[in-house]
Design a protein around this motif. Sequence first.
Motif, PDB file in Angstrom:
ATOM      1  N   ASP A 291       1.366  -1.048   4.464  1.00 40.11           N
ATOM      2  CA  ASP A 291       1.349  -0.014   5.507  1.00 40.11           C
ATOM      3  C   ASP A 291      -0.071   0.263   5.988  1.00 40.11           C
ATOM      4  N   ARG A 292      -0.995   0.385   5.063  1.00 41.95           N
ATOM      5  CA  ARG A 292      -2.377   0.701   5.433  1.00 41.95           C
ATOM      6  C   ARG A 292      -3.049  -0.452   6.163  1.00 41.95           C
TER       7      ARG A 292
ATOM      8  N   ALA B 200      -7.690   1.214   0.238  1.00 42.24           N
ATOM      9  CA  ALA B 200      -7.291   2.012  -0.933  1.00 42.24           C
ATOM     10  C   ALA B 200      -8.450   2.135  -1.906  1.00 42.24           C
TER      11      ALA B 200
ATOM     12  N   ALA C  18      -2.786   1.246  -5.717  1.00 38.52           N
ATOM     13  CA  ALA C  18      -1.843   1.416  -4.611  1.00 38.52           C
ATOM     14  C   ALA C  18      -0.765   0.342  -4.717  1.00 38.52           C
TER      15      ALA C  18
ATOM     16  N   THR D 116       2.394   0.338  -0.013  1.00 38.46           N
ATOM     17  CA  THR D 116       1.319   1.199   0.497  1.00 38.46           C
ATOM     18  C   THR D 116       0.200   0.357   1.093  1.00 38.46           C
TER      19      THR D 116
END
Length: 188
Positions: free
Chosen positions: A122-123, A111, A115, A119
């Motif tokens: 997930d990343r 990121a 974030a 998020t």
Amino acid sequence: VPFASAAKASMLRTADDAKARILASIAGKVGLWFFHDDRCEYCEKQVEPANALARVHGLKVVYLSRQGLPIRGLDPAIPVRAADGRFERLGVQYTPSVMLLVPPSGYYLIAQGYASLSTLEDRIVHAAHRYGLVEERLYYDAVPTARGVLTADTAAVVAKSGGKVVGSVKHPLNASDFSSFLLQAQGS
């Protein structure tokens, strides 16, 4: 992806459980660098999600400061290191930024800019899959739409059974109204 509310809720719980298992399984293999600037208001907001990655999932987070100073809101017991040129060498342009480190030489920018925890999770899961740290089946449990809803295998089963695929469309995982997506699929 299921249409019925109960089935969808079950699928989302399965995905959350799989993500938690993935994050726990990689905790000892990877680390995170949290790049910040002590004058950045969003960096202060990013502290809690970054701390949660450590607290909830056991991921090691190293705080790297452009000025070598701690950021407001960070537990004083957590060490902060000077970035020592890492911003420039790694192409980090904005703060806050979070980077996944996969030894011996893997770097993945998770990121740039604030974030949320979900998020970031997930990343990290996607990056861990990219680096081969995640079993395929577990990854697809965690990210049920990663292959799309209609795979070539599924289309073949439909055709073999005498059916016909007449259209398809992708939709966001958390969509609650599918009517417009069904109309799009019919028209495709």
